[in-house]
Design an enzyme around this catalytic site. Structure first.
Site, mmCIF file in Angstrom:
data_model
loop_
_atom_site.group_PDB
_atom_site.id
_atom_site.type_symbol
_atom_site.label_atom_id
_atom_site.label_comp_id
_atom_site.label_asym_id
_atom_site.label_seq_id
_atom_site.Cartn_x
_atom_site.Cartn_y
_atom_site.Cartn_z
ATOM 1 N N ARG A 1 121.090 -81.873 37.679
ATOM 2 C CA ARG A 1 120.240 -82.916 37.073
ATOM 3 C C ARG A 1 119.365 -82.354 35.953
ATOM 4 O O ARG A 1 118.962 -83.061 35.043
ATOM 5 C CB ARG A 1 119.313 -83.539 38.123
ATOM 6 C CG ARG A 1 120.032 -84.311 39.206
ATOM 7 C CD ARG A 1 119.037 -85.130 40.010
ATOM 8 N NE ARG A 1 119.589 -85.596 41.271
ATOM 9 C CZ ARG A 1 120.325 -86.687 41.411
ATOM 10 N NH1 ARG A 1 120.636 -87.424 40.364
ATOM 11 N NH2 ARG A 1 120.768 -87.053 42.595
ATOM 12 N N ASP B 1 128.690 -97.766 36.427
ATOM 13 C CA ASP B 1 130.085 -97.378 36.671
ATOM 14 C C ASP B 1 130.826 -98.633 37.165
ATOM 15 O O ASP B 1 131.215 -99.472 36.353
ATOM 16 C CB ASP B 1 130.061 -96.234 37.677
ATOM 17 C CG ASP B 1 131.417 -95.699 38.066
ATOM 18 O OD1 ASP B 1 132.411 -96.055 37.434
ATOM 19 O OD2 ASP B 1 131.496 -94.905 39.015
ATOM 20 N N GLU C 1 118.662 -97.420 34.218
ATOM 21 C CA GLU C 1 119.723 -96.749 34.982
ATOM 22 C C GLU C 1 120.278 -95.572 34.179
ATOM 23 O O GLU C 1 120.318 -95.619 32.948
ATOM 24 C CB GLU C 1 120.890 -97.725 35.210
ATOM 25 C CG GLU C 1 120.989 -98.315 36.588
ATOM 26 C CD GLU C 1 121.518 -97.349 37.654
ATOM 27 O OE1 GLU C 1 121.377 -96.117 37.507
ATOM 28 O OE2 GLU C 1 122.057 -97.850 38.641
ATOM 29 N N PHE D 1 133.936 -88.206 35.394
ATOM 30 C CA PHE D 1 132.691 -87.830 36.049
ATOM 31 C C PHE D 1 131.813 -86.995 35.114
ATOM 32 O O PHE D 1 132.292 -86.051 34.473
ATOM 33 C CB PHE D 1 133.009 -87.040 37.320
ATOM 34 C CG PHE D 1 131.834 -86.881 38.220
ATOM 35 C CD1 PHE D 1 131.350 -87.958 38.955
ATOM 36 C CD2 PHE D 1 131.202 -85.659 38.346
ATOM 37 C CE1 PHE D 1 130.257 -87.806 39.801
ATOM 38 C CE2 PHE D 1 130.112 -85.500 39.187
ATOM 39 C CZ PHE D 1 129.635 -86.581 39.908
ATOM 40 N N GLY E 1 118.872 -90.561 39.390
ATOM 41 C CA GLY E 1 119.559 -90.233 38.140
ATOM 42 C C GLY E 1 118.835 -90.617 36.867
ATOM 43 O O GLY E 1 119.053 -90.015 35.821
ATOM 44 N N LYS F 1 130.373 -96.742 31.909
ATOM 45 C CA LYS F 1 131.815 -96.486 32.080
ATOM 46 C C LYS F 1 132.498 -97.844 32.099
ATOM 47 O O LYS F 1 132.790 -98.401 33.164
ATOM 48 C CB LYS F 1 132.061 -95.774 33.406
ATOM 49 C CG LYS F 1 131.736 -94.309 33.437
ATOM 50 C CD LYS F 1 132.235 -93.740 34.756
ATOM 51 C CE LYS F 1 131.702 -92.369 35.003
ATOM 52 N NZ LYS F 1 131.960 -91.907 36.375
ATOM 53 N N ASP G 1 123.826 -85.793 38.734
ATOM 54 C CA ASP G 1 124.118 -84.628 39.569
ATOM 55 C C ASP G 1 125.570 -84.545 40.014
ATOM 56 O O ASP G 1 126.320 -85.531 39.950
ATOM 57 C CB ASP G 1 123.278 -84.700 40.850
ATOM 58 C CG ASP G 1 123.778 -85.796 41.799
ATOM 59 O OD1 ASP G 1 123.957 -86.943 41.329
ATOM 60 O OD2 ASP G 1 124.017 -85.497 42.977
HETATM 61 P P1 5GP Z 1 127.962 -98.081 40.248
HETATM 62 O O1 5GP Z 1 127.286 -98.830 41.369
HETATM 63 O O2 5GP Z 1 127.819 -98.731 38.906
HETATM 64 O O3 5GP Z 1 129.404 -97.775 40.586
HETATM 65 O O4 5GP Z 1 127.319 -96.652 40.199
HETATM 66 C C1 5GP Z 1 126.046 -96.418 39.809
HETATM 67 C C2 5GP Z 1 125.565 -95.061 40.301
HETATM 68 O O5 5GP Z 1 126.644 -94.180 40.625
HETATM 69 C C3 5GP Z 1 124.798 -94.373 39.219
HETATM 70 O O6 5GP Z 1 123.442 -94.717 39.238
HETATM 71 C C4 5GP Z 1 125.016 -92.903 39.552
HETATM 72 O O7 5GP Z 1 124.068 -92.473 40.510
HETATM 73 C C5 5GP Z 1 126.378 -92.866 40.185
HETATM 74 N N1 5GP Z 1 127.416 -92.463 39.214
HETATM 75 C C6 5GP Z 1 128.343 -93.248 38.620
HETATM 76 N N2 5GP Z 1 129.134 -92.540 37.791
HETATM 77 C C7 5GP Z 1 128.682 -91.261 37.853
HETATM 78 C C8 5GP Z 1 129.079 -90.039 37.195
HETATM 79 O O8 5GP Z 1 130.023 -89.954 36.392
HETATM 80 N N3 5GP Z 1 128.349 -88.940 37.508
HETATM 81 C C9 5GP Z 1 127.314 -88.955 38.397
HETATM 82 N N4 5GP Z 1 126.699 -87.789 38.605
HETATM 83 N N5 5GP Z 1 126.920 -90.073 39.021
HETATM 84 C C10 5GP Z 1 127.595 -91.217 38.752
#
Ligand code: 5GP
Length: 187
Positions: free
Chosen positions: A173, A111, A107, A160, A52, A139, A167
């Site tokens: 992407r 999220d 990053e 999202f 990403g 987020k 993606d």
């Molecule tokens: P975390 O571990 O913080 O929950 O998530 C990190 C990863 O989740 C990010 O690097 C990304 O790949 C994916 N991710 C989190 N939120 C989104 C979103 O809204 N859209 C997309 N496409 N990927 C997300």
């Protein structure tokens, strides 16, 4: 006259523009300038989190006026889901030796924060001189773990998003804007 909001349909889901190319370009340039100031006299190593972070990383690096190195790590992703599985695994490790280095993780989005927490734990084993995080998006309402995010492009709602490296089931992407899921009644 205001332009109508641009929409795309990816894998059957409708998304609308949340951040334009120009907004992204200006904000990423600001972050690059900030990093340039903060790391003056140092030679940081930027570790991009695949897949990403590719667009953010390449634009950010062009705005950093320092001698620097780059490397990548790949973690398990969302796969074909719109919510985090909560399980983080490493798919590709860091090749560089990070001992005594100034590390900056790059990053696309934080999220739940679990991926970043995983990276922080992992990097400590290498005894770096310092560790910082640059994320294009945060987020903040979804983040479940305490994290210090040093460089944040935008705080976004818990919805999202795709485009600019992110993606939906591996598609989207290459969109140059950032799009948010169009959920009638929610946004
Ligand atoms: P975390 O571990 O913080 O929950 O998530 C990190 C990863 O989740 C990010 O690097 C990304 O790949 C994916 N991710 C989190 N939120 C989104 C979103 O809204 N859209 C997309 N496409 N990927 C997300």
């Amino acid at each position: 006259m205001p332009q109508p909001t641009k929409h795309v349909v990816v894998k059957g889901e409708r998304f609308r523009v949340h951040l334009s190319r120009d907004e992204l370009r200006l904000r990423v340039a600001e972050l690059g300038q900030q990093i340039t100031r903060d790391y003056a006299g140092k030679k940081p190593i930027f570790i991009g989190v695949l897949n990403g972070a590719i667009m953010f990383m390449s634009d950010l690096l062009r705005a950093v006026d320092l001698d620097c190195e780059i490397d990548f790590i790949k973690l398990s992703s969302y796969g074909a889901e719109k919510v985090s599985s909560g399980n983080v695994t490493k798919l590709k490790g860091i090749d560089a030796d990070l001992k005594d280095r100034h590390v900056i993780f790059v990053e696309d989005i934080v999220d739940t924060g679990l991926s970043m927490q995983f990276l922080m734990d992992l990097v400590q084993e290498s005894n770096p001189a310092s560790v910082a995080v640059a994320t294009l998006l945060h987020k903040h309402e979804a983040t479940r773990v305490p994290l210090t995010l040093d460089y944040v492009g935008y705080r976004i709602p818990n919805q999202f998003v795709i485009g600019y490296g992110l993606d939906w089931g591996q598609i989207g992407r290459n969109l140059p804007e950032l799009y948010i899921l169009d959920e009638p009644g929610k946004n």
